[in-house]
Design a protein around this motif. Structure first.
Motif, PDB file in Angstrom:
ATOM      1  N   ALA A 134      49.394  43.851  41.334  1.00  0.00           N
ATOM      2  CA  ALA A 134      50.384  41.988  40.897  1.00  0.00           C
ATOM      3  C   ALA A 134      49.421  41.602  41.178  1.00  0.00           C
ATOM      4  N   ASP A 135      49.365  40.332  40.678  1.00  0.00           N
ATOM      5  CA  ASP A 135      48.879  38.974  40.611  1.00  0.00           C
ATOM      6  C   ASP A 135      48.327  38.569  42.297  1.00  0.00           C
ATOM      7  N   SER A 136      47.513  38.788  42.583  1.00  0.00           N
ATOM      8  CA  SER A 136      46.441  38.049  43.384  1.00  0.00           C
ATOM      9  C   SER A 136      46.982  38.808  45.138  1.00  0.00           C
ATOM     10  N   ALA A 137      46.660  39.992  44.273  1.00  0.00           N
ATOM     11  CA  ALA A 137      46.939  41.480  45.215  1.00  0.00           C
ATOM     12  C   ALA A 137      45.749  41.748  46.667  1.00  0.00           C
ATOM     13  N   PHE A 138      44.229  41.444  45.750  1.00  0.00           N
ATOM     14  CA  PHE A 138      43.241  41.619  45.798  1.00  0.00           C
ATOM     15  C   PHE A 138      42.012  40.138  46.837  1.00  0.00           C
ATOM     16  N   GLY A 139      41.022  40.244  47.897  1.00  0.00           N
ATOM     17  CA  GLY A 139      40.388  39.423  48.517  1.00  0.00           C
ATOM     18  C   GLY A 139      38.934  39.253  47.881  1.00  0.00           C
ATOM     19  N   GLY A 140      39.208  41.422  47.316  1.00  0.00           N
ATOM     20  CA  GLY A 140      37.005  41.033  46.250  1.00  0.00           C
ATOM     21  C   GLY A 140      37.838  42.064  45.454  1.00  0.00           C
ATOM     22  N   VAL A 141      37.517  42.413  44.065  1.00  0.00           N
ATOM     23  CA  VAL A 141      37.354  43.156  43.534  1.00  0.00           C
ATOM     24  C   VAL A 141      36.039  43.561  43.667  1.00  0.00           C
ATOM     25  N   VAL A 142      35.699  44.827  43.206  1.00  0.00           N
ATOM     26  CA  VAL A 142      34.017  44.824  42.769  1.00  0.00           C
ATOM     27  C   VAL A 142      33.981  46.265  41.343  1.00  0.00           C
ATOM     28  N   SER A 143      33.409  45.835  40.448  1.00  0.00           N
ATOM     29  CA  SER A 143      33.488  46.711  39.206  1.00  0.00           C
ATOM     30  C   SER A 143      31.984  46.502  38.596  1.00  0.00           C
ATOM     31  N   LEU A 144      31.899  48.317  39.278  1.00  0.00           N
ATOM     32  CA  LEU A 144      29.947  48.729  39.073  1.00  0.00           C
ATOM     33  C   LEU A 144      30.159  49.449  37.875  1.00  0.00           C
ATOM     34  N   ASP A 145      28.773  48.664  36.696  1.00  0.00           N
ATOM     35  CA  ASP A 145      28.907  49.476  35.357  1.00  0.00           C
ATOM     36  C   ASP A 145      29.812  49.698  34.657  1.00  0.00           C
ATOM     37  N   PHE A 161      41.099  40.989  36.142  1.00  0.00           N
ATOM     38  CA  PHE A 161      39.947  40.926  37.568  1.00  0.00           C
ATOM     39  C   PHE A 161      40.659  39.084  38.410  1.00  0.00           C
ATOM     40  N   ARG A 162      40.187  38.278  37.678  1.00  0.00           N
ATOM     41  CA  ARG A 162      41.002  36.953  37.845  1.00  0.00           C
ATOM     42  C   ARG A 162      42.109  36.984  38.099  1.00  0.00           C
ATOM     43  N   ARG A 163      43.360  37.270  37.368  1.00  0.00           N
ATOM     44  CA  ARG A 163      44.815  37.776  38.096  1.00  0.00           C
ATOM     45  C   ARG A 163      44.780  37.965  39.160  1.00  0.00           C
ATOM     46  N   VAL A 164      44.124  39.485  39.636  1.00  0.00           N
ATOM     47  CA  VAL A 164      44.001  40.119  41.200  1.00  0.00           C
ATOM     48  C   VAL A 164      43.722  39.919  42.160  1.00  0.00           C
ATOM     49  N   LEU A 165      43.322  38.582  41.860  1.00  0.00           N
ATOM     50  CA  LEU A 165      42.316  38.291  42.859  1.00  0.00           C
ATOM     51  C   LEU A 165      42.799  36.935  43.387  1.00  0.00           C
ATOM     52  N   ARG A 166      43.587  37.063  44.683  1.00  0.00           N
ATOM     53  CA  ARG A 166      43.745  35.625  45.578  1.00  0.00           C
ATOM     54  C   ARG A 166      42.233  34.547  45.710  1.00  0.00           C
ATOM     55  N   PRO A 167      43.265  33.416  45.460  1.00  0.00           N
ATOM     56  CA  PRO A 167      42.397  32.152  45.163  1.00  0.00           C
ATOM     57  C   PRO A 167      41.449  32.367  46.326  1.00  0.00           C
ATOM     58  N   GLY A 168      40.551  31.555  45.762  1.00  0.00           N
ATOM     59  CA  GLY A 168      38.729  31.902  46.751  1.00  0.00           C
ATOM     60  C   GLY A 168      38.595  33.646  47.086  1.00  0.00           C
ATOM     61  N   GLY A 169      39.045  34.759  46.248  1.00  0.00           N
ATOM     62  CA  GLY A 169      38.331  35.594  45.530  1.00  0.00           C
ATOM     63  C   GLY A 169      37.324  35.857  45.473  1.00  0.00           C
TER      64      GLY A 169
END
Length: 283
Positions: A134-145, A161-169
């Motif tokens: 869902a939108d804004s579900a995470f405080g951080g997204v990591v994507s490695l290679d 990634f931007r969609r699922v990050l919370r503002p400031g994430g």
């Protein structure tokens, strides 16, 4: 490769959306194990990755770098590992930051099952091009290679990634560096492209991220990586770089990355390296 039916669901609370393919493994003796694979690349590679990523110098160095940049101010917020492979970073995150809830996303169902077993967290089967959360579900997204992969669409993935990050994430990316370093390994692991720090910065800015920082790493060992990729394993029939070096060499290579990490923490920036590490914030 294409996404599954738009109505497909992942059984994980408020998480929704479709399934789609992504990547896999790849460690080497002297070159980084960029995990950029299609589904056709093969259970054996995931098995090798699964067995290697806990102890191999490159994985340990990468995971330490990522842990260094994760925002401690958002400790109570969940982190998504988008394209988590067989779960090495998820396991490392749980060990180092038990206060952070971790969730994985992996295209390959077998790799996702390995990640669940290894890290003990929920891992959804899905694509970075259509993230099933869902939108804004995470405080951080990591994507490695992952965005280097033939099945990934960087613009779509970054929008997701931007969609699922919370503002400031915080978004953390790692990507293989320099297209001129493209080699037999990249062909075998289905890497579509390699990146520069400037190119990654431009991608993130175009996707609407702010506070963008990019830096090269795996720099002290970069000459050895060039030797490995462009001289020792330049033939079209060369295998992928999924191999564990002898213990003494593994320790030595890891020590070099530790020295570089300390230098970077002291403010030293390197003009080139085998990988680009980037951080950016969702405004």
């Amino acid at each position: 490769m294409q996404d599954a039916a738009p109505g497909a669901k992942v059984n994980a609370g408020r998480f929704l959306r479709a399934r789609v393919p992504r990547s896999g493994p790849g460690p080497a003796l002297l070159s980084p194990p960029h995990r950029c694979r299609t589904r056709a690349v093969e259970a054996v590679e995931y098995q090798l990755m699964d067995e290697a990523e806990d102890g191999l110098w490159w994985y340990r160095a990468l995971h330490a770098r990522v842990l260094d940049v994760l925002d401690p101010r958002r400790a109570g917020e969940p982190v998504l590992d988008a394209g988590c492979g067989t779960g090495g970073f998820l396991m490392r995150l749980r060990q180092a930051r038990p206060d952070r809830r971790a969730v994985g996303l992996e295209f390959n169902p077998e790799a996702a099952a390995r990640a669940r077993a290894k890290a003990g967290v929920h891992v959804a089967v899905g694509s970075v091009n259509a993230v099933p959360f869902a939108d804004s579900a995470f405080g951080g997204v990591v994507s490695l290679d992952v965005l280097c992969h033939t099945a990934a669409e960087p613009d779509r993935a970054l929008a997701e990634f931007r969609r699922v990050l919370r503002p400031g994430g915080l978004l953390v990316l790692n990507l293989p560096a320099f297209q001129w370093l493209y080699s037999a390994h990249d062909i075998r692991v289905h890497t579509k492209q390699r990146f520069t720090a400037e190119g990654v910065r431009a991608l993130l800015a175009a996707a609407g991220f702010s506070e963008i920082r990019t830096r090269y790493w795996n720099s002290l060992l970069f000459p050895l990586m060039v030797l490995q990729r462009k001289v020792l394993a330049r033939g079209g029939d060369s295998p992928s770089d999924v191999s564990l070096p002898p213990p003494w060499l593994n320790r030595s290579l890891h020590a070099a990355t530790g020295l570089e990490r300390r230098a970077a923490a002291a403010g030293l920036r390197f003009p080139a390296g085998g990988s680009v590490l980037a951080t950016a914030v969702r405004a």
